[in-house]
Scaffold this motif. Structure first.
Motif, PDB file in Angstrom:
ATOM      1  N   GLU A 508       0.824  -1.208   0.000  1.00  0.00           N
ATOM      2  CA  GLU A 508       0.000   0.000   0.000  1.00  0.00           C
ATOM      3  C   GLU A 508       0.857   1.257   0.000  1.00  0.00           C
ATOM      4  N   ALA A 509       1.954   1.233   0.762  1.00  0.00           N
ATOM      5  CA  ALA A 509       2.849   2.399   0.800  1.00  0.00           C
ATOM      6  C   ALA A 509       3.474   2.643  -0.567  1.00  0.00           C
ATOM      7  N   ILE A 510       3.877   1.564  -1.249  1.00  0.00           N
ATOM      8  CA  ILE A 510       4.465   1.704  -2.588  1.00  0.00           C
ATOM      9  C   ILE A 510       3.411   2.241  -3.562  1.00  0.00           C
ATOM     10  N   ALA A 511       2.214   1.709  -3.499  1.00  0.00           N
ATOM     11  CA  ALA A 511       1.147   2.174  -4.391  1.00  0.00           C
ATOM     12  C   ALA A 511       0.870   3.654  -4.180  1.00  0.00           C
ATOM     13  N   ASN A 512       0.849   4.104  -2.924  1.00  0.00           N
ATOM     14  CA  ASN A 512       0.619   5.525  -2.650  1.00  0.00           C
ATOM     15  C   ASN A 512       1.766   6.378  -3.173  1.00  0.00           C
ATOM     16  N   ALA A 513       2.999   5.887  -3.030  1.00  0.00           N
ATOM     17  CA  ALA A 513       4.154   6.652  -3.506  1.00  0.00           C
ATOM     18  C   ALA A 513       4.102   6.837  -5.023  1.00  0.00           C
ATOM     19  N   LEU A 514       3.662   5.815  -5.747  1.00  0.00           N
ATOM     20  CA  LEU A 514       3.595   5.916  -7.207  1.00  0.00           C
ATOM     21  C   LEU A 514       2.386   6.716  -7.663  1.00  0.00           C
ATOM     22  N   LYS A 515       1.262   6.529  -6.966  1.00  0.00           N
ATOM     23  CA  LYS A 515       0.014   7.134  -7.432  1.00  0.00           C
ATOM     24  C   LYS A 515      -0.135   8.580  -6.992  1.00  0.00           C
ATOM     25  N   HIS A 516       0.252   8.881  -5.773  1.00  0.00           N
ATOM     26  CA  HIS A 516      -0.030  10.212  -5.219  1.00  0.00           C
ATOM     27  C   HIS A 516       1.221  11.080  -5.055  1.00  0.00           C
ATOM     28  N   ALA A 517       2.366  10.456  -4.771  1.00  0.00           N
ATOM     29  CA  ALA A 517       3.548  11.254  -4.441  1.00  0.00           C
ATOM     30  C   ALA A 517       4.441  11.530  -5.642  1.00  0.00           C
ATOM     31  N   ALA A 518       4.191  10.850  -6.792  1.00  0.00           N
ATOM     32  CA  ALA A 518       5.040  11.020  -7.981  1.00  0.00           C
ATOM     33  C   ALA A 518       6.501  10.794  -7.640  1.00  0.00           C
ATOM     34  N   ALA A 519       6.777   9.720  -6.903  1.00  0.00           N
ATOM     35  CA  ALA A 519       8.138   9.444  -6.459  1.00  0.00           C
ATOM     36  C   ALA A 519       8.980   8.903  -7.607  1.00  0.00           C
ATOM     37  N   SER A 520      10.275   9.220  -7.568  1.00  0.00           N
ATOM     38  CA  SER A 520      11.224   8.681  -8.555  1.00  0.00           C
ATOM     39  C   SER A 520      12.151   7.656  -7.916  1.00  0.00           C
ATOM     40  N   ARG A 521      12.097   7.572  -6.600  1.00  0.00           N
ATOM     41  CA  ARG A 521      12.945   6.586  -5.918  1.00  0.00           C
ATOM     42  C   ARG A 521      12.231   6.138  -4.634  1.00  0.00           C
ATOM     43  N   ILE A 522      12.281   4.832  -4.374  1.00  0.00           N
ATOM     44  CA  ILE A 522      11.650   4.243  -3.187  1.00  0.00           C
ATOM     45  C   ILE A 522      12.659   3.338  -2.488  1.00  0.00           C
ATOM     46  N   GLU A 523      12.674   3.411  -1.189  1.00  0.00           N
ATOM     47  CA  GLU A 523      13.571   2.565  -0.401  1.00  0.00           C
ATOM     48  C   GLU A 523      12.751   1.834   0.657  1.00  0.00           C
ATOM     49  N   VAL A 524      12.962   0.532   0.758  1.00  0.00           N
ATOM     50  CA  VAL A 524      12.280  -0.305   1.751  1.00  0.00           C
ATOM     51  C   VAL A 524      13.337  -0.954   2.628  1.00  0.00           C
ATOM     52  N   ARG A 525      13.153  -0.836   3.935  1.00  0.00           N
ATOM     53  CA  ARG A 525      14.121  -1.416   4.863  1.00  0.00           C
ATOM     54  C   ARG A 525      13.365  -2.254   5.902  1.00  0.00           C
ATOM     55  N   LEU A 526      13.855  -3.506   6.119  1.00  0.00           N
ATOM     56  CA  LEU A 526      13.263  -4.416   7.091  1.00  0.00           C
ATOM     57  C   LEU A 526      14.274  -4.691   8.195  1.00  0.00           C
ATOM     58  N   THR A 527      13.846  -4.526   9.446  1.00  0.00           N
ATOM     59  CA  THR A 527      14.742  -4.736  10.586  1.00  0.00           C
ATOM     60  C   THR A 527      13.984  -5.478  11.685  1.00  0.00           C
ATOM     61  N   GLN A 528      14.780  -6.070  12.572  1.00  0.00           N
ATOM     62  CA  GLN A 528      14.217  -6.692  13.769  1.00  0.00           C
ATOM     63  C   GLN A 528      15.132  -6.395  14.936  1.00  0.00           C
ATOM     64  N   ALA A 529      14.555  -5.728  15.973  1.00  0.00           N
ATOM     65  CA  ALA A 529      15.333  -5.380  17.155  1.00  0.00           C
ATOM     66  C   ALA A 529      14.372  -5.067  18.287  1.00  0.00           C
ATOM     67  N   GLY A 530      14.822  -5.360  19.513  1.00  0.00           N
ATOM     68  CA  GLY A 530      14.005  -5.056  20.683  1.00  0.00           C
ATOM     69  C   GLY A 530      12.656  -5.741  20.692  1.00  0.00           C
ATOM     70  N   GLY A 531      12.586  -6.930  20.114  1.00  0.00           N
ATOM     71  CA  GLY A 531      11.314  -7.647  20.090  1.00  0.00           C
ATOM     72  C   GLY A 531      10.325  -7.109  19.086  1.00  0.00           C
ATOM     73  N   ARG A 532      10.803  -6.301  18.115  1.00  0.00           N
ATOM     74  CA  ARG A 532       9.929  -5.743  17.096  1.00  0.00           C
ATOM     75  C   ARG A 532      10.429  -6.099  15.706  1.00  0.00           C
TER      76      ARG A 532
END
Length: 588
Positions: A508-532
Motif C-alpha cells: 500500500e505504501a508503494i502504491a501511494n508513492a507511485l500514485k499520489h507522491a510522484a516518487a522517482s525513488r523508493i527505499e524499503v528497509r526491514l529490521t528486527q530489534a528489541g522484540g519488534r
C-alpha cells in the motif's frame, strides 16, 4: 477506603462532647449511685453519637454523619442543661442560666430527628428539589421553637418547677411562648410530611431501597410517637408514659440507622462474625481490581461488543446503579439494566463515555465518582478494542467487495468472452488465427487471475517469506527501488498474520508513492530489534500536508497493526517526501 485524617479530630470531638453531656447530665440529674434506668438511658443515648462518629469518619464526604453528630451534640448539651438546672438551688445563678441555654438545644435535637434525619436518609441529600422550600420552612420552624423555649417565662423543663431564668416577662414572654408553640406545631407537621414522603418512596423504590426505608419509617414513627408521649405524659411530671416516650425518641433514630447500616450494608459498612468475635467490616463495595479480577476470565473469552456489555454490568453492580451504559464514539450504546431516565453521572472513557442512572438507594458520592473514573480505564480499552474490531470487519468487507468487483469486471468477463469465442469457433470451424487469438485470451486471463491471487495472498510470501515477497513486489516497479534487510532476516519466518500484515502495508505504501507522491525513488528497509519486526518505506516524492492527511487506504492497515499489538505512523511534509514506519511485536 481509610478514614480521611482531617475528619478524625472534628468527628471525635463532636462525639466526645455529646457523650460527655449525656453522661454528666444524666448523673447530675439522678445523683450517684444512679438507678438502672438512668444507666440504661445513657447507653441508649450514646448510640447516636457512636453511629454519627462512625459514619463521619468512614464517609467524611457524606454529610449525613455530621448531621447525626450535630443532633447528638444538641441531645448531649440538652441533657447536661437539665442537670445544671437541677443543681442550681437559686434558679437564677450562672449554672441555671447556662442550664437554660443548654436545655433549649433539646428542641433542635427533636427538630433534627423529626425532620432532617429521616428526610436526608441515607446520603445527606434531599430526595427531590421540591423539598428545598420544605427545608427552609422546617429550619425556620425549628429555630422559632428553640427561641420560644429559650425566652418563654414558663419552666424550661417539666421536672424543673422553677421558671426560666432567661424568660421574658409580660407581653414579650407571651409572644415568645406563642412563637415557640407555633414553631413546634409546624415542625411536627413537617415531620408528618417527611413520614408520608418516606412511605411514598417506599412504594416507588426497588427491593433494596424498600428494605432500607422500612427501618427509617419505623424509626420516624418511634421518634414522633415518643414526642407525643412526652408532650402528653409530661404534663403531670415525668411518669411512665413520658419515660417510655423519652426512651423511644432517644433510641428510634439511632436504632433505625444502625439496623440499616449493619443489616443492609448501608454506606458499605457491615458486621462480620469470626468464631465468638463480632467485628465491623468496611468498604464492602468491590474495588476496581476485585471487579476486574472477577470479570477477567469472562472478558478474555468474550467478543469486544460482549466485553462492553459485561463491563457495563460491572459498573452497574459496583456503583449499585439502576442502569449503566457504555457509549462508543459512533453513538453505539451498550446498556446494563433498564434505562428509565436521564443519566446522573457521566465520565469520559477513551473515545466514548460511561453513563449511570440513579443509584438504587441514595445518590452518588465522591467515592462513587472515583470508582467510576477508575473503571473508565478498562472500559476505554474495551471501547478501543470494539472500535478496532468494527473497523477491521468493515475493512474485510470492503476488501471482499473489491475482490468481487475485480473478479466480476476482469477475469469473469474475460472467461465469458473466451467461452463465447470457443463456441463461435466450434460453430464456424475457426482457423489457426482464431485459435491463436483464443489461446492468447486464455493466457491473459491466467495472468490476470495470478495477479488477483497475488493481491489476496502472494504465493511467494507463503513459500519464501517476507523478505523475498517484498523483493518480488518491488522488482516490477517502474521506478528505482531498493530493498534492504538485516542479516539473517531473509531466512527467518514469522506467523502468517505478521508477514501478511507487513507485506500489504509495504504494498500500500508503494502504491501511494507511485500514485499520489510522484516518487522517482523508493527505499524499503526491514529490521528486527528489541522484540519488534519493523518495515520502513521512504520515497522522494512531493510529500503531504500532515494537517490534511486522513486515514485513507492506510487506515485499515493501521488497525491491522494495532490488532497485532503494533503500530503505524507517517512522517514527512510538503516537498520532503514520505516515510512510513510499521512494526509489530515479534520474538526471534
Amino acid at each position: 477506603m481509610p478514614p480521611e485524617p482531617f475528619s478524625r479530630v472534628p468527628a471525635a470531638s463532636a462525639a466526645v462532647v455529646a457523650a460527655a453531656g449525656i453522661s454528666a447530665g444524666t448523673l447530675l440529674e439522678s445523683g450517684l449511685p444512679a438507678p438502672f434506668s438512668e444507666w440504661l438511658f445513657i447507653v441508649v443515648c450514646l448510640a447516636l453519637p457512636a453511629i454519627g462518629w462512625l459514619v463521619a469518619v468512614r464517609r467524611p464526604d457524606n454529610v449525613y454523619g455530621w448531621l447525626l453528630l450535630a443532633a447528638a451534640d444538641c441531645l448531649g448539651l440538652g441533657i447536661l442543661g437539665v442537670g445544671l438546672l437541677l443543681r442550681d438551688a437559686t434558679g437564677h445563678g450562672p449554672l441555671a442560666v447556662l442550664g437554660a441555654l443548654f436545655t433549649s438545644l433539646s428542641t433542635i435535637f427533636y427538630g433534627l430527628t423529626w425532620v432532617f434525619i429521616p428526610l436526608l436518609f441515607p446520603d445527606g441529600r434531599l430526595p427531590s428539589r421540591r423539598w428545598r422550600i420544605g427545608v427552609w420552612v422546617a429550619g425556620a420552624a425549628i429555630t422559632a421553637h428553640w427561641a420560644g423555649v429559650l425566652l418563654s417565662p414558663d419552666e424550661i423543663y417539666v421536672v424543673v418547677s422553677r421558671g426560666n431564668p432567661l424568660g421574658l416577662s409580660g407581653t414579650a414572654g407571651l409572644v415568645a411562648a406563642s412563637v415557640g408553640g407555633l414553631g413546634q406545631l409546624v415542625t411536627f407537621l413537617m415531620a408528618l410530611s417527611v413520614l408520608v414522603s418516606l412511605v411514598l418512596r417506599l412504594r416507588r423504590g426497588d427491593a433494596t431501597e424498600r428494605r432500607r426505608l422500612r427501618w427509617m419509617i419505623a424509626g420516624a414513627v418511634g421518634t414522633l410517637g415518643g414526642g407525643v408521649l412526652i408532650a402528653v405524659g409530661g404534663r403531670t411530671g415525668l411518669g411512665l408514659g413520658a419515660w417510655i416516650g423519652l426512651m423511644s425518641a432517644m433510641a428510634s433514630p439511632a436504632v433505625a440507622i444502625i439496623a440499616t447500616v449493619f443489616r443492609h450494608n448501608l454506606l458499605d459498612i457491615g458486621v462480620g462474625i469470626r468464631g465468638s468475635r463480632i467485628f465491623l467490616v468496611f468498604d464492602l463495595r468491590p474495588t476496581v481490581d476485585e471487579l476486574l479480577t472477577e470479570l477477567g476470565p469472562a472478558l478474555e473469552e468474550a467478543e469486544p461488543a460482549e466485553q462492553l456489555g459485561r463491563l457495563a454490568g460491572a459498573v452497574r453492580a459496583g456503583l449499585e446503579a439502576r442502569w449503566a451504559a457504555v457509549t462508543l464514539a459512533d453513538g453505539t450504546r451498550v446498556v446494563s439494566g433498564d434505562e428509565d431516565g436521564e443519566a446522573v453521572l457521566t465520565v469520559p472513557a477513551g473515545l466514548g463515555h460511561i453513563a449511570c442512572g440513579p443509584r438504587t438507594a441514595g445518590r452518588f458520592t465522591a467515592e462513587d465518582r472515583r470508582l467510576l473514573q477508575a473503571l473508565a480505564v478498562p472500559v476505554a480499552l474495551a471501547i478501543q478494542s470494539a472500535g478496532l474490531a468494527a473497523r477491521l470487519v468493515n475493512a474485510e468487507e470492503a476488501e471482499r467487495r473489491r475482490i468481487e468487483s475485480n473478479i466480476h469486471d476482469g477475469a469473469q468477463q474475460q472467461l465469458v468472452a473466451l467461452i463465447a469465442g470457443l463456441e463461435l469457433a466450434r460453430a464456424t470451424g475457426g482457423g489457426p488465427e482464431t485459435l491463436a487469438d483464443l489461446r492468447e485470451q486464455a493466457r491473459q486471463t491466467l495472468t490476470d487471475l495470478r495477479e488477483l491471487a497475488a493481491g489476496i495472498h502472494p504465493s511467494v510470501l507463503s513459500q519464501a517469506g517476507l523478505v523475498e515477497a517484498v523483493e518480488e513486489r518491488c522488482s516490477r516497479l517502474p521506478v528505482a527501488t531498493t530493498v534492504t534487510a538485516e542479516t539473517g532476516l531473509r531466512a527467518r519466518r514469522f506467523p502468517d498474520e505478521i508477514e501478511g500484515a507487513l507485506y500489504f502495508t509495504v504494498s500500500e505504501a508503494i502504491a501511494n508513492a507511485l500514485k499520489h507522491a510522484a516518487a522517482s525513488r523508493i527505499e524499503v528497509r526491514l529490521t528486527q530489534a528489541g522484540g519488534r519486526l519493523q518495515v520502513v518505506v521512504s520515497d522522494d516524492g512531493k510529500g503531504f500536508d500532515p494537517a490534511a492527511a486522513g486515514r485513507g487506504g492506510l487506515g485499515p492497515l493501521a488497525d491491522r497493526m494495532s490488532a497485532l499489538g503494533g503500530g503505524l505512523d507517517l512522517a514527512g511534509g510538503p516537498g520532503e517526501g514520505t516515510r512510513l514506519r510499521a512494526w509489530v511485536p515479534a520474538l526471534g
